[in-house]
Design an enzyme around this catalytic site. Structure first.
Site, mmCIF file in Angstrom:
data_model
loop_
_atom_site.group_PDB
_atom_site.id
_atom_site.type_symbol
_atom_site.label_atom_id
_atom_site.label_comp_id
_atom_site.label_asym_id
_atom_site.label_seq_id
_atom_site.Cartn_x
_atom_site.Cartn_y
_atom_site.Cartn_z
ATOM 1 C CB CYS A 91 -1.085 0.210 1.303
ATOM 2 S SG CYS A 91 -1.591 1.405 1.233
ATOM 3 C CB CYS A 205 -3.223 3.557 -5.851
ATOM 4 S SG CYS A 205 -4.465 2.853 -4.648
HETATM 5 N N1 DGL Z 1 -3.704 0.042 -1.966
HETATM 6 C C1 DGL Z 1 -3.497 2.103 -1.351
HETATM 7 C C2 DGL Z 1 -2.152 1.956 -1.920
HETATM 8 O O1 DGL Z 1 -1.699 1.518 -2.485
HETATM 9 C C3 DGL Z 1 -4.418 2.476 -1.452
HETATM 10 C C4 DGL Z 1 -6.172 2.298 -1.660
HETATM 11 C C5 DGL Z 1 -6.805 3.181 0.182
HETATM 12 O O2 DGL Z 1 -7.190 4.445 0.035
HETATM 13 O O3 DGL Z 1 -7.016 2.886 0.722
HETATM 14 O O4 DGL Z 1 -2.098 3.511 -1.602
#
Ligand code: DGL
Length: 289
Positions: A91, A205
């Site tokens: 993330c 993301c």
């Molecule tokens: N998957 C997450 C990232 O890589 C973000 C998604 C969210 O906002 O929770 O930033």
């Protein structure tokens, strides 16, 4: 501030053990599956726990102190329950903020996921590149430092998409998502100026590669989309050390802190990523400080 392409590169003693390692892959929701897929491909010998803090999804809207407190608290519970040998923070929104606090709190190797600005700057010919991220990642000092260090010769457009992670989750779990909604989220990435056009968009993301075929189809012109998952998996594999022979197939399971999206299509999607054993570790959406 130290800047690494993979934020996991900071502290890193290899995992030296003869038993099968357990890798915990962590995200706010289903986006980390794009990283999990690569980790499983590169290290089929590792036992895997995929952990989604979906009770607090999306992380992109949380302010920085709240996000640090949340991730530390959830990680405390996950480490206590699953005893991982290595944690992948799949993330960007969390990695660009929480890695120093995680490394200070836990005696474990953490591999992070941060915007792939360096490869974007290396691949561009037009010198117009875009970073497609969450509003949280776009606001981070870490992201701005990466750009300053690695993309000084480029014009970088930072796009903090407010809805795209949610749209990716919806699409993966079988809800209809209109092309127009996705097109509106990615439109600011495409810049034409002085006869030049954006030619590289870095997917900062982990949710966004879930939509890659649609991003490619809806782009106003072809660009290179950078998905950092293979590089993150390589770093993970390096830290795990040599693969160990194992008697049977690896154990894989997923744990959700909320589970609200866990319906039929979600189970099918998770099974497609090799996750058939699903459990919940219920946590409130906002933990007390
Ligand atoms: N998957 C997450 C990232 O890589 C973000 C998604 C969210 O906002 O929770 O930033």
């Amino acid at each position: 501030m130290q800047v690494d392409l993979l934020a996991g590169a900071g502290y890193a003693a290899p995992v030296l053990s003869l038993r099968t390692p357990t890798v915990l892959v962590f995200d706010s929701g289903l986006g980390g599956l794009t990283v999990l897929r690569e980790v499983m491909r590169q290290r089929p010998d590792a036992d895997i726990v995929y952990a989604a803090d979906d009770a607090a999804f999306p992380y992109g809207r949380l302010d920085e102190p709240a996000l640090i407190a949340r991730v530390l608290d959830v990680m405390e519970r996950l480490v206590e329950r699953f005893h991982p040998d290595l944690v992948v923070i799949a993330c960007n929104t969390a990695s660009t903020l929480v890695l120093p606090a995680l490394r200070a709190r836990f005696a474990l190797p953490f591999v992070g996921t941060v915007p792939a600005v360096k490869p974007a700057a290396e691949h561009t010919r037009s010198h117009l590149i875009s970073v497609l991220a969450t509003p949280g990642t776009v606001a981070r000092d870490y992201t701005h430092d990466l750009i300053e260090h690695y993309a000084g010769a480029c014009e970088v457009t930072l796009v903090g998409a407010t809805r795209l992670a949610g749209l990716a989750e919806a699409a993966l779990t079988g809800e209809p998502v209109a092309d127009a909604e996705i097109a509106a989220e990615i439109a600011p990435c495409f810049v034409a100026r002085g006869g030049r056009r954006t030619d590289v968009v870095t997917l900062a993301c982990t949710h966004y590669p879930l939509l890659l075929p649609r991003l490619q189809r809806l782009a106003p012109w072809p660009v290179e989309w950078i998905d950092p998952a293979p590089a993150i998996a390589r770093r993970t594999a390096q830290l795990l050390g040599p693969a160990r022979p194992r008697p049977g197939p690896a154990s894989t399971r997923a744990v959700f802190t909320g589970g609200a999206r866990l319906s039929g299509p979600a189970y099918i999607a998770l099974a497609g990523f090799g996750l058939a054993r699903i459990e919940t570790l219920p946590l409130p959406s906002a933990l007390p400080a």
